[in-house]
Scaffold this active site. Structure first.
Site, PDB file in Angstrom:
ATOM      1  N   LYS A   1      16.456   4.719  10.351  1.00 44.87           N
ATOM      2  CA  LYS A   1      15.108   4.244  10.037  1.00 44.87           C
ATOM      3  C   LYS A   1      15.107   3.714   8.601  1.00 44.87           C
ATOM      4  O   LYS A   1      15.460   4.439   7.675  1.00 44.87           O
ATOM      5  CB  LYS A   1      14.127   5.423  10.185  1.00 44.87           C
ATOM      6  CG  LYS A   1      12.759   5.147   9.629  1.00 44.87           C
ATOM      7  CD  LYS A   1      11.818   6.329   9.790  1.00 44.87           C
ATOM      8  CE  LYS A   1      10.525   6.079   9.037  1.00 44.87           C
ATOM      9  NZ  LYS A   1       9.610   7.212   9.089  1.00 44.87           N
TER      10      LYS A   1
ATOM     11  N   THR B   1       6.028  13.004   7.259  1.00 37.94           N
ATOM     12  CA  THR B   1       6.301  13.967   6.193  1.00 37.94           C
ATOM     13  C   THR B   1       6.381  15.435   6.630  1.00 37.94           C
ATOM     14  O   THR B   1       6.661  16.300   5.795  1.00 37.94           O
ATOM     15  CB  THR B   1       5.211  13.847   5.107  1.00 37.94           C
ATOM     16  OG1 THR B   1       3.935  13.744   5.737  1.00 37.94           O
ATOM     17  CG2 THR B   1       5.444  12.638   4.234  1.00 37.94           C
TER      18      THR B   1
END
Ligand SMILES: Cc1cc2nc3c(=O)[nH]c(=O)nc-3n(C[C@H](O)[C@H](O)[C@H](O)COP(=O)(O)OP(=O)(O)OC[C@H]3O[C@@H](n4cnc5c(N)ncnc54)[C@H](O)[C@@H]3O)c2cc1C
Length: 507
Positions: free
Chosen positions: A83, A349
């Site tokens: 990613k 996160t």
């Protein structure tokens, strides 16, 4: 010189075996010798895990490296992909998109942030985009991937990456790792949390089969249930849903179609947003929305309509509450993972916050008497981290010009934390961004989202206003040339994966 060696903890009990539980078990077992500390993990297959959580940020690389996990082995085991950032669609305005790439934009010059030079360049080149100066963004858009070069003189040194992977497989992988290092796994459902009547410290947990597991220190990794930190210790929850009104997700995987993109896509919708996360064998999707503004049926229809392959199974509903426990370490219990708090996965996160919970615990590893000063410091650092991530996520909602639904009208006009208002105003004035105390998101991350959502500074930094424009144009040209050349030579993301870490799994 210290007078005596401190008494050390001998028995640690981790309750819960999702990503949080097994990440904690793996990290502790890699640090603490099995003969000195007995680590037990209790989990219940009957209850299961949350089963979502596929996108990460680059810090996960440090976590795996700390455990000595070979990258290719991990990617194969978890059907992982690379990613390079997140593409945000329809966030600032309908019909627009931008990338929040990992890593820097361009190169700072004379100690001045790159984006200031780019802003000066923009004045006479309005079609320029800052993404053209991020190697991760240029590679992401081309569907390419290569490993960063450790040589700082190489343009490839600017590439940063994270992973997409199957979080359930990651937990299994870490379970294997932790068990090999002596962690004792106990299958069973916790029915009772026994506390010392005077101090309130947890003495033992009791299982459905009548057995008891005593411990000196407990980790609550029981997910949203918060069995220890909430149900037993009753630590209050700091609710942030007035800033982040989404409270429900519908998640479903679909078959892969086309290339395996090296980035996450987040598409803003009528009352929330939808994620698209490609792993090697399927694409993970989810629609996050505010249940007061959208019905479940409408959310599911919208989710399924925007899949780019046939759905695998039916959407699964997950309710959540945004915020965190006022104290993540209370008495002899540390809450890690969803039991400690949750912020929607807009910037991927959550696994990072788990990692932070673990690494801060290790940095403050306590003696057996669990000093209050150590707990207080842990709580201070963790709460700060939650607040920093919160502000960055709220920015995406606040900095929008959308006025096409009650949801966006609310987020666009809502009051936000003062800390965020101050940042936005500082940037609006002369493009200034600072990275505060131990902060997660770097300056380029803030710049990517602020500019991506159309907050353009009124002027450049006055110092840069004195720099010759032709010189800036030449520097920028040589940066883009170097990046374009580097990306041309990179293999496609899929070709890189097939050679490096192909799992061979199918949906
Ligand atoms: C919609 C959504 C999308 C997300 N996407 C991302 C993402 O893209 N990236 C990211 O980093 N994170 C993401 N997350 C967060 C991520 O899924 C979690 O942070 C992570 O999986 C950790 O979960 P956990 O281990 O805390 O909880 P869980 O996975 O819920 O695990 C809880 C554990 O506790 C056990 N347990 C509970 N009660 C008992 C009991 N009574 N007795 C015994 N055992 C018990 C369960 O069996 C289980 O093993 C997302 C979360 C949500 C809700």
């Amino acid at each position: 010189m210290p007078e005596t060696a401190p008494d050390t903890i001998k028995q640690i009990v981790i309750v819960g075996g999702g990503s949080a539980g097994w990440m904690t078990a793996a990290a502790l077992s890699s640090m603490l010798p099995a003969h000195a500390v007995r680590i037990s993990l209790v989990e219940s297959e009957q209850i299961g895990t949350i089963g979502v959580g596929e996108a990460t940020i680059p810090d996960i690389i440090n976590f795996n490296a700390m455990l000595g996990i070979p990258e290719a082995e991990f990617l194969k085991a978890t059907n992982g992909t690379f990613k390079l950032g997140i593409k945000f669609v329809n966030w600032g305005r309908l019909g627009e998109d931008y990338l929040h790439p990992f890593g820097p934009h361009g190169a700072d010059m004379n100690g001045i942030d790159f984006h200031q030079f780019w802003l000066r360049h923009l004045e006479q080149n309005p079609s320029s985009t800052i993404e053209d100066f991020s190697l991760s963004a240029v590679a992401a858009k081309a569907g390419k991937f290569a490993m960063p070069d450790p040589n700082p003189r190489s343009v490839l040194s600017q590439l940063r990456y994270a992973y997409h992977f199957d979080a359930t497989k990651y937990a299994l992988f870490l379970r294997n790792y932790a068990e090999q290092r002596g962690v004792r796994r106990i299958e069973g459902k916790v029915t009772e949390v026994r506390q010392d009547p005077e101090t309130g410290f947890i003495q033992q947990i009791e299982l459905e089969d009548g057995s008891a597991i005593p411990g000196e220190l407990f980790f609550d990794c029981t997910g949203f249930r918060g069995l220890l930190i909430d149900k037993a210790l009753d630590v209050p929850f700091k609710d942030w849903s007035h800033w982040l009104p989404c409270d429900t997700a519908q998640a479903v995987a679909c078959e892969l179609s086309g290339d395996i993109l090296p980035y996450t896509i987040s598409t803003a919708k009528e009352a929330g947003w939808q994620w698209r996360i490609p792993t090697q064998h399927r694409t993970g999707n989810g629609h996050i929305y505010s249940s007061s503004l959208m019905s479940d049926d409408a959310a599911i229809d919208s989710l399924l309509k925007d899949l780019d392959g046939p759905a695998i199974g039916s959407p699964r509903k997950i309710r959540f509450r945004t915020g965190h426990r006022a104290r993540l370490w209370e008495k002899n219990c540390v809450a890690i993972g969803l039991s400690g708090g949750f912020l929607e996965p807009l910037e991927s996160t959550s696994l990072f916050l788990i990692q932070e919970g673990i690494s801060k615990f290790i940095a403050l590893y306590p003696s057996a008497d669990l000093p209050a000063s150590v707990r207080d410091e842990y709580n201070r650092q963790l709460v700060k981290k939650f607040e920093q991530v919160r502000d960055f996520i709220i920015l995406h909602y606040k900095a929008t010009e959308r006025d096409d639904s009650p949801f966006w009208n609310h987020t666009r006009t809502m009051d936000v934390p003062d800390s965020l208002t101050q940042r936005i105003e500082l940037f609006r004035e002369a493009g200034r961004v600072f990275r505060y105390e131990d902060e997660l998101f770097s300056k380029p991350s803030w710049v990517a989202v602020l500019l991506g959502q159309n907050i353009v500074p009124k002027s450049v930094d006055p110092i840069v206003g004195t720099v010759d424009r032709a010189g800036i144009a030449r520097s920028l040209q040589s940066m883009t040339t170097a990046m374009t050349n580097a990306v041309t030579q990179m293999p496609t993301h899929r070709a890189f994966l097939e050679k490096y870490a192909w799992s061979g799994a199918s949906a």
